[in-house]
Design a protein around this motif. Structure first.
Motif, PDB file in Angstrom:
ATOM      1  N   VAL A   1       0.833  -1.201   0.000  1.00  0.00           N
ATOM      2  CA  VAL A   1       0.000   0.000   0.000  1.00  0.00           C
ATOM      3  C   VAL A   1       0.867   1.250   0.000  1.00  0.00           C
ATOM      4  N   ARG A   2       1.925   1.252   0.811  1.00  0.00           N
ATOM      5  CA  ARG A   2       2.809   2.431   0.865  1.00  0.00           C
ATOM      6  C   ARG A   2       3.527   2.635  -0.475  1.00  0.00           C
ATOM      7  N   ILE A   3       3.936   1.542  -1.095  1.00  0.00           N
ATOM      8  CA  ILE A   3       4.603   1.655  -2.396  1.00  0.00           C
ATOM      9  C   ILE A   3       3.633   2.196  -3.442  1.00  0.00           C
ATOM     10  N   ARG A   4       2.421   1.671  -3.456  1.00  0.00           N
ATOM     11  CA  ARG A   4       1.443   2.148  -4.442  1.00  0.00           C
ATOM     12  C   ARG A   4       1.126   3.626  -4.225  1.00  0.00           C
ATOM     13  N   THR A   5       0.997   4.042  -2.990  1.00  0.00           N
ATOM     14  CA  THR A   5       0.718   5.453  -2.696  1.00  0.00           C
ATOM     15  C   THR A   5       1.819   6.351  -3.241  1.00  0.00           C
ATOM     16  N   ALA A   6       3.072   5.948  -3.028  1.00  0.00           N
ATOM     17  CA  ALA A   6       4.198   6.746  -3.525  1.00  0.00           C
ATOM     18  C   ALA A   6       4.235   6.755  -5.051  1.00  0.00           C
ATOM     19  N   ALA A   7       3.970   5.601  -5.655  1.00  0.00           N
ATOM     20  CA  ALA A   7       4.045   5.494  -7.108  1.00  0.00           C
ATOM     21  C   ALA A   7       2.947   6.278  -7.804  1.00  0.00           C
ATOM     22  N   GLU A   8       1.773   6.384  -7.168  1.00  0.00           N
ATOM     23  CA  GLU A   8       0.637   7.065  -7.786  1.00  0.00           C
ATOM     24  C   GLU A   8       0.598   8.557  -7.455  1.00  0.00           C
ATOM     25  N   ALA A   9       1.610   9.043  -6.744  1.00  0.00           N
ATOM     26  CA  ALA A   9       1.641  10.467  -6.392  1.00  0.00           C
ATOM     27  C   ALA A   9       1.745  11.352  -7.636  1.00  0.00           C
ATOM     28  N   ARG A  10       2.294  10.807  -8.685  1.00  0.00           N
ATOM     29  CA  ARG A  10       2.345  11.516  -9.971  1.00  0.00           C
ATOM     30  C   ARG A  10       2.332  10.485 -11.090  1.00  0.00           C
ATOM     31  N   GLN A  11       2.032  10.936 -12.309  1.00  0.00           N
ATOM     32  CA  GLN A  11       1.967  10.005 -13.433  1.00  0.00           C
ATOM     33  C   GLN A  11       3.330   9.378 -13.666  1.00  0.00           C
ATOM     34  N   SER A  12       3.357   8.070 -13.788  1.00  0.00           N
ATOM     35  CA  SER A  12       4.635   7.369 -13.891  1.00  0.00           C
ATOM     36  C   SER A  12       4.437   6.073 -14.668  1.00  0.00           C
ATOM     37  N   GLY A  13       5.458   5.216 -14.623  1.00  0.00           N
ATOM     38  CA  GLY A  13       5.385   3.930 -15.282  1.00  0.00           C
ATOM     39  C   GLY A  13       4.789   2.839 -14.420  1.00  0.00           C
ATOM     40  N   PHE A  14       4.231   3.201 -13.300  1.00  0.00           N
ATOM     41  CA  PHE A  14       3.665   2.214 -12.379  1.00  0.00           C
ATOM     42  C   PHE A  14       2.464   1.519 -13.015  1.00  0.00           C
ATOM     43  N   ALA A  15       2.476   0.178 -12.976  1.00  0.00           N
ATOM     44  CA  ALA A  15       1.362  -0.604 -13.500  1.00  0.00           C
ATOM     45  C   ALA A  15       0.546  -1.237 -12.386  1.00  0.00           C
ATOM     46  N   GLY A  16       1.194  -1.636 -11.301  1.00  0.00           N
ATOM     47  CA  GLY A  16       0.471  -2.253 -10.199  1.00  0.00           C
ATOM     48  C   GLY A  16       1.403  -2.947  -9.245  1.00  0.00           C
ATOM     49  N   VAL A  17       0.821  -3.542  -8.201  1.00  0.00           N
ATOM     50  CA  VAL A  17       1.597  -4.235  -7.182  1.00  0.00           C
ATOM     51  C   VAL A  17       0.782  -5.431  -6.705  1.00  0.00           C
ATOM     52  N   ALA A  18       1.474  -6.505  -6.365  1.00  0.00           N
ATOM     53  CA  ALA A  18       0.794  -7.725  -5.929  1.00  0.00           C
ATOM     54  C   ALA A  18       1.667  -8.484  -4.948  1.00  0.00           C
ATOM     55  N   LEU A  19       1.025  -9.371  -4.184  1.00  0.00           N
ATOM     56  CA  LEU A  19       1.756 -10.289  -3.313  1.00  0.00           C
ATOM     57  C   LEU A  19       1.970 -11.588  -4.080  1.00  0.00           C
ATOM     58  N   ARG A  20       3.236 -12.005  -4.226  1.00  0.00           N
ATOM     59  CA  ARG A  20       3.587 -13.212  -4.967  1.00  0.00           C
ATOM     60  C   ARG A  20       4.507 -14.083  -4.105  1.00  0.00           C
ATOM     61  N   GLN A  21       3.978 -15.142  -3.534  1.00  0.00           N
ATOM     62  CA  GLN A  21       4.775 -16.123  -2.798  1.00  0.00           C
ATOM     63  C   GLN A  21       5.692 -15.455  -1.775  1.00  0.00           C
ATOM     64  N   GLY A  22       5.100 -14.626  -0.944  1.00  0.00           N
ATOM     65  CA  GLY A  22       5.849 -14.000   0.139  1.00  0.00           C
ATOM     66  C   GLY A  22       6.673 -12.801  -0.261  1.00  0.00           C
ATOM     67  N   THR A  23       6.456 -12.289  -1.459  1.00  0.00           N
ATOM     68  CA  THR A  23       7.213 -11.134  -1.951  1.00  0.00           C
ATOM     69  C   THR A  23       6.260 -10.075  -2.482  1.00  0.00           C
ATOM     70  N   VAL A  24       6.590  -8.813  -2.209  1.00  0.00           N
ATOM     71  CA  VAL A  24       5.843  -7.702  -2.807  1.00  0.00           C
ATOM     72  C   VAL A  24       6.420  -7.472  -4.202  1.00  0.00           C
ATOM     73  N   THR A  25       5.619  -7.721  -5.228  1.00  0.00           N
ATOM     74  CA  THR A  25       6.078  -7.590  -6.605  1.00  0.00           C
ATOM     75  C   THR A  25       5.471  -6.340  -7.226  1.00  0.00           C
ATOM     76  N   VAL A  26       6.341  -5.446  -7.677  1.00  0.00           N
ATOM     77  CA  VAL A  26       5.927  -4.180  -8.280  1.00  0.00           C
ATOM     78  C   VAL A  26       6.136  -4.269  -9.783  1.00  0.00           C
ATOM     79  N   TYR A  27       5.116  -3.900 -10.544  1.00  0.00           N
ATOM     80  CA  TYR A  27       5.195  -3.929 -12.009  1.00  0.00           C
ATOM     81  C   TYR A  27       5.361  -2.498 -12.514  1.00  0.00           C
ATOM     82  N   TRP A  28       6.417  -2.293 -13.309  1.00  0.00           N
ATOM     83  CA  TRP A  28       6.784  -0.930 -13.723  1.00  0.00           C
ATOM     84  C   TRP A  28       7.213  -0.922 -15.186  1.00  0.00           C
ATOM     85  N   ARG A  29       6.719   0.087 -15.903  1.00  0.00           N
ATOM     86  CA  ARG A  29       7.141   0.280 -17.293  1.00  0.00           C
ATOM     87  C   ARG A  29       8.268   1.313 -17.332  1.00  0.00           C
TER      88      ARG A  29
END
Length: 504
Positions: free
Chosen positions: A70-98
């Motif tokens: 949630v904190r990562i998504r909040t920071a990433a969405e603070a301005r338009q960027s390459g952020f695509a999304g974030v998910a929990l994957r097998q015990g890891t926070v996985t961030v998708y970025w263009r």
């Protein structure tokens, strides 16, 4: 600190209602007990909970990961960027970025990575690019489209069509890949074959009336709790949201009314008024809602028509006597519940629970990769399809070894008998009982996680269910919800009601 709390005194007996013939036929009505977290309320039996120990353990393990996401998504969405999304994957926070991650976001990733495992995966498109593409499809106005969405992976658009859509349907060129899905043409689910008014029918008569516990999901008291059974008395339409067993064994609709779940509490900062957030499809703030006993549960004086926001999928009601920061947990007749510690935005891959009035609490549920990106058309209490944006999707996995039907849930009917619970009812239940995780009476059910193991835990509200996929051509394993971030955006002058700002 939140606690598992009790709204009545006979909760242990209620916990075995689905598998106890004697309990199912009981007419005893326990007395009221304090709804505050007294010392005795902190003790509970595991049987009263909707979550299994394994589910509790998974939710507790995922809690720090989700908080970081949630904190990562909040920071990433603070301005338009390459952020695509974030998910929990097998015990890891996985961030998708263009593209390249900017320095300020990289610092946040490093900070969170010192607490929990974090990794970055490449995305083909950023979320803002997919949002623009999805808007072009929405603007086409084709009503064969059931939903338009994109995942947190940033890989393109998914447009879901009704089974009756033309095979040659052409969608506009939106500059990104579009996957077209057609919902399966399934037989009617739940098989409810009629209605019962308690009078003689060709199938027999309804089972003897049973007095459900008070207070409980079926007979909530004041202040109101989330997860309680409410009925829109201002409409003549029915949604099959409650069933009853006839003396013949057949399961039919209990009535032709519009049944829902009460949602979650919220606080109007301007007037210091406690309200409930529910699904817009259930009705408007100015309509009258009753509980199954026929008692009116809301006030219509002083409500605001602007509280009704179908484009967001939500509406507000004003409960009589205010609301408590609590949600019922357990069966459809439960008197137990969790106190609400806080709200937290939904995260893909996270396990959650749903507290519904028709079928009770179920925690075999997970957030899918469609988080806050769906536009869907939801049928309202008036029978109209209303466009709803910013919707997330959850999926249910029913796997209960050793039960009558491992791929079905056992839940309690209006008369107190269990659906999908007894072998001698199997032929009737195969037709009349729901074969999916939730029923239409669960619309408005709170979606939440339990972030700690043991009784000294509250819950984190993730959102509410706003659409049950029970139609002929809908995916029966997926359900639409509105996340708390979208609820907060719909009502910017309101605050979540939790144990931290409860006035009692």
């Amino acid at each position: 600190m939140g606690w598992l709390v009790t709204a009545g005194v006979a909760s242990a007996a209620l916990a075995v209602l689905p598998v106890s013939a004697e309990a199912a036929g009981s007419t005893d009505k326990p007395g009221r007990a304090s709804r505050t977290p007294a010392a005795a309320d902190k003790l509970f039996s595991a049987d009263t909970q909707g979550a299994t120990p394994a589910q509790r353990a998974r939710m507790a393990a995922e809690a720090p990961l989700a908080a970081a996401a949630v904190r990562i998504r909040t920071a990433a969405e603070a301005r338009q960027s390459g952020f695509a999304g974030v998910a929990l994957r097998q015990g890891t926070v996985t961030v998708y970025w263009r593209g390249k991650v900017p320095a300020d976001v990289r610092r946040v990733l490093d900070q969170e990575g010192a607490r929990v495992p974090v990794k970055v995966e490449p995305a083909r498109y950023a979320a803002h690019e997919l949002a623009r593409a999805a808007e072009k499809i929405r603007a086409s106005g084709n009503r064969s489209i059931r939903s338009v969405a994109y995942t947190v992976r940033g890989d393109g658009i998914t447009a879901t069509l009704s089974s009756g859509a033309k095979s040659s349907l052409q969608l506009p060129d939106v500059g990104v890949p579009v996957t077209v899905r057609r919902e399966p043409d399934l037989p009617a689910l739940g098989g409810r074959t009629g209605t019962s008014d308690g009078r003689s029918t060709s199938a027999g008569v309804a089972a003897a009336a049973v007095t459900w516990p008070s207070p409980s999901r079926q007979d909530d008291t004041t202040p109101a709790w989330g997860g309680a059974h409410i009925i829109n008395s201002s409409t003549n339409r029915g949604n099959g949201g409650w069933s009853v067993r006839l003396d013949s064994g057949e399961v039919v609709d209990a009535d032709t009314k519009w049944h829902c779940t009460s949602g979650v509490p919220i606080l109007d900062d301007a007037t210091n008024t406690e309200l409930m957030v529910g699904p817009a499809s259930c009705g408007t703030p100015g309509q009258t809602y009753v509980d199954p006993s026929g008692d009116v549960v809301n006030e219509t004086a002083g409500v605001n028509a602007a509280w009704h926001k179908p484009i967001r999928g939500v509406t507000l009601t004003k409960p009589k006597g205010g609301a408590d920061p609590a949600v019922y947990d357990g069966t459809g007749w439960t008197q137990d519940g969790w106190q609400i510690d806080a709200w937290e935005s939904p995260i893909a891959g996270q396990q959650v629970c749903v507290s519904g009035a028709e079928t009770g609490t179920f925690c075999g549920v997970e957030m899918t990769e469609f988080v806050g990106s769906n536009t869907v058309w939801i049928e309202s209490y008036q029978g109209e399809l209303e466009e709803t944006r910013g919707v997330s999707v959850i999926k249910a996995d029913i796997n209960e070894p050793g039960t009558l039907w491992p791929d079905r849930r056992t839940y309690i009917l209006k008369d107190g008998s269990p659906c999908n619970g007894f072998p001698f009812y199997k032929d009737f239940d195969s037709i009349g009982c729901s074969s999916i995780a939730f029923g239409d009476g669960d619309m408005g059910g709170a979606v939440y996680t339990i972030p700690r193991e043991g009784p000294e835990s509250g819950i984190l509200i993730k959102g509410i269910i706003v659409r049950i996929h029970s139609g002929r051509d809908e995916n029966p394993f997926n359900y639409d919800m509105v996340g708390v971030d979208k609820i907060a955006a719909a009502y910017p002058n309101m605050t979540e009601l939790t144990v931290r700002n409860d006035r009692r």
